[in-house]
Write a protein that holds these residues in place. Structure first.
Motif, PDB file in Angstrom:
ATOM      1  N   SER A 135       0.813  -1.201   0.000  1.00  0.00           N
ATOM      2  CA  SER A 135       0.000   0.000   0.000  1.00  0.00           C
ATOM      3  C   SER A 135       0.855   1.264   0.000  1.00  0.00           C
ATOM      4  N   ARG A 136       0.243   2.341  -0.390  1.00  0.00           N
ATOM      5  CA  ARG A 136       0.910   3.635  -0.437  1.00  0.00           C
ATOM      6  C   ARG A 136       1.045   4.181   0.981  1.00  0.00           C
ATOM      7  N   PRO A 137       2.195   4.767   1.324  1.00  0.00           N
ATOM      8  CA  PRO A 137       2.371   5.324   2.674  1.00  0.00           C
ATOM      9  C   PRO A 137       1.361   6.443   2.949  1.00  0.00           C
ATOM     10  N   ARG A 138       0.896   6.488   4.185  1.00  0.00           N
ATOM     11  CA  ARG A 138      -0.045   7.533   4.572  1.00  0.00           C
ATOM     12  C   ARG A 138       0.728   8.809   4.899  1.00  0.00           C
ATOM     13  N   SER A 139       0.064   9.930   4.759  1.00  0.00           N
ATOM     14  CA  SER A 139       0.709  11.209   5.061  1.00  0.00           C
ATOM     15  C   SER A 139       0.859  11.359   6.579  1.00  0.00           C
ATOM     16  N   MET A 140       1.800  12.198   6.979  1.00  0.00           N
ATOM     17  CA  MET A 140       2.039  12.428   8.404  1.00  0.00           C
ATOM     18  C   MET A 140       0.785  12.979   9.078  1.00  0.00           C
ATOM     19  N   ASP A 141       0.031  13.802   8.378  1.00  0.00           N
ATOM     20  CA  ASP A 141      -1.205  14.361   8.936  1.00  0.00           C
ATOM     21  C   ASP A 141      -2.211  13.249   9.242  1.00  0.00           C
ATOM     22  N   VAL A 142      -2.323  12.303   8.342  1.00  0.00           N
ATOM     23  CA  VAL A 142      -3.238  11.174   8.541  1.00  0.00           C
ATOM     24  C   VAL A 142      -2.748  10.307   9.696  1.00  0.00           C
ATOM     25  N   ILE A 143      -1.445  10.038   9.733  1.00  0.00           N
ATOM     26  CA  ILE A 143      -0.866   9.217  10.801  1.00  0.00           C
ATOM     27  C   ILE A 143      -1.107   9.854  12.164  1.00  0.00           C
ATOM     28  N   GLU A 144      -0.859  11.160  12.267  1.00  0.00           N
ATOM     29  CA  GLU A 144      -0.993  11.863  13.550  1.00  0.00           C
ATOM     30  C   GLU A 144      -2.432  11.926  14.045  1.00  0.00           C
ATOM     31  N   ASN A 145      -3.394  11.655  13.175  1.00  0.00           N
ATOM     32  CA  ASN A 145      -4.798  11.697  13.575  1.00  0.00           C
ATOM     33  C   ASN A 145      -5.464  10.327  13.570  1.00  0.00           C
ATOM     34  N   SER A 146      -4.683   9.278  13.339  1.00  0.00           N
ATOM     35  CA  SER A 146      -5.230   7.922  13.297  1.00  0.00           C
ATOM     36  C   SER A 146      -5.275   7.315  14.689  1.00  0.00           C
ATOM     37  N   GLU A 147      -6.293   6.511  14.911  1.00  0.00           N
ATOM     38  CA  GLU A 147      -6.400   5.811  16.186  1.00  0.00           C
ATOM     39  C   GLU A 147      -5.375   4.683  16.255  1.00  0.00           C
ATOM     40  N   PHE A 148      -5.193   3.964  15.145  1.00  0.00           N
ATOM     41  CA  PHE A 148      -4.241   2.861  15.082  1.00  0.00           C
ATOM     42  C   PHE A 148      -3.205   3.135  13.998  1.00  0.00           C
ATOM     43  N   ILE A 149      -1.958   2.743  14.285  1.00  0.00           N
ATOM     44  CA  ILE A 149      -0.857   2.960  13.350  1.00  0.00           C
ATOM     45  C   ILE A 149      -0.018   1.692  13.236  1.00  0.00           C
ATOM     46  N   THR A 150       0.773   1.622  12.170  1.00  0.00           N
ATOM     47  CA  THR A 150       1.662   0.478  11.969  1.00  0.00           C
ATOM     48  C   THR A 150       2.963   0.699  12.737  1.00  0.00           C
ATOM     49  N   ILE A 151       3.790  -0.325  12.787  1.00  0.00           N
ATOM     50  CA  ILE A 151       5.072  -0.197  13.472  1.00  0.00           C
ATOM     51  C   ILE A 151       5.952   0.849  12.772  1.00  0.00           C
ATOM     52  N   SER A 152       5.908   0.893  11.451  1.00  0.00           N
ATOM     53  CA  SER A 152       6.703   1.888  10.717  1.00  0.00           C
ATOM     54  C   SER A 152       6.242   3.308  11.038  1.00  0.00           C
ATOM     55  N   GLU A 153       4.947   3.482  11.164  1.00  0.00           N
ATOM     56  CA  GLU A 153       4.413   4.801  11.514  1.00  0.00           C
ATOM     57  C   GLU A 153       4.759   5.168  12.951  1.00  0.00           C
ATOM     58  N   LEU A 154       4.762   4.172  13.838  1.00  0.00           N
ATOM     59  CA  LEU A 154       5.157   4.412  15.224  1.00  0.00           C
ATOM     60  C   LEU A 154       6.622   4.827  15.298  1.00  0.00           C
ATOM     61  N   VAL A 155       7.451   4.222  14.478  1.00  0.00           N
ATOM     62  CA  VAL A 155       8.866   4.590  14.400  1.00  0.00           C
ATOM     63  C   VAL A 155       8.999   6.048  13.956  1.00  0.00           C
ATOM     64  N   LEU A 156       8.227   6.440  12.947  1.00  0.00           N
ATOM     65  CA  LEU A 156       8.268   7.826  12.475  1.00  0.00           C
ATOM     66  C   LEU A 156       7.869   8.813  13.570  1.00  0.00           C
ATOM     67  N   LEU A 157       6.791   8.505  14.276  1.00  0.00           N
ATOM     68  CA  LEU A 157       6.299   9.423  15.312  1.00  0.00           C
ATOM     69  C   LEU A 157       7.201   9.478  16.535  1.00  0.00           C
ATOM     70  N   SER A 158       7.800   8.356  16.898  1.00  0.00           N
ATOM     71  CA  SER A 158       8.587   8.296  18.128  1.00  0.00           C
ATOM     72  C   SER A 158      10.052   8.674  17.924  1.00  0.00           C
ATOM     73  N   GLY A 159      10.545   8.518  16.702  1.00  0.00           N
ATOM     74  CA  GLY A 159      11.957   8.776  16.448  1.00  0.00           C
ATOM     75  C   GLY A 159      12.865   7.648  16.906  1.00  0.00           C
ATOM     76  N   MET A 160      12.283   6.539  17.315  1.00  0.00           N
ATOM     77  CA  MET A 160      13.068   5.379  17.756  1.00  0.00           C
ATOM     78  C   MET A 160      13.404   4.495  16.570  1.00  0.00           C
ATOM     79  N   ARG A 161      14.354   3.629  16.777  1.00  0.00           N
ATOM     80  CA  ARG A 161      14.729   2.668  15.740  1.00  0.00           C
ATOM     81  C   ARG A 161      13.665   1.583  15.634  1.00  0.00           C
ATOM     82  N   TYR A 162      13.506   1.069  14.424  1.00  0.00           N
ATOM     83  CA  TYR A 162      12.548   0.004  14.167  1.00  0.00           C
ATOM     84  C   TYR A 162      12.840  -1.197  15.060  1.00  0.00           C
ATOM     85  N   SER A 163      14.104  -1.561  15.157  1.00  0.00           N
ATOM     86  CA  SER A 163      14.476  -2.738  15.945  1.00  0.00           C
ATOM     87  C   SER A 163      14.137  -2.558  17.426  1.00  0.00           C
TER      88      SER A 163
END
Length: 86
Positions: A2-30
C-alpha cells in the motif's frame, strides 16, 4: 504494497503500523520491535494477515514511559517488571 499515509493522517489515526510508530517516536525500528516482542507495547492484530496495529496514543505514552525509566537508570528487567505489573 500500500501507499504510505501522510504524516497528517498518521498523527490523527487511532491505530498505526510499526513503521508509523517509528516515524512518530523517532526510535529505531528494531527497538520498537524488541519492546513489542517483550510485551511492553500494546497492539492489536486487526486482520488475518497478522498486521500489528498499535493504538497511537497508548503506544507513544508507553514509549515515553520506557524512556523515562531508562533515563532514571533502570535496567530492562526492572522496566519490564514495573510496566507489566500495572
Amino acid at each position: 504494497m500500500s501507499r504510505p499515509r501522510s504524516m497528517d493522517v498518521i498523527e490523527n489515526s487511532e491505530f498505526i503500523t510499526i513503521s508509523e510508530l517509528v516515524l512518530l517516536s523517532g526510535m529505531r525500528y528494531s527497538t520498537v520491535k524488541y519492546y513489542t516482542e517483550e510485551g511492553l507495547l500494546p497492539f492489536e492484530q486487526i486482520d488475518s494477515r497478522l498486521v500489528r496495529r498499535y493504538p497511537r496514543i497508548d503506544a507513544l505514552n508507553r514509549l515515553n514511559e520506557i524512556n523515562l525509566l531508562k533515563s532514571n537508570g533502570l535496567t530492562m528487567w526492572e522496566i519490564k517488571g514495573k510496566i507489566l505489573c500495572k
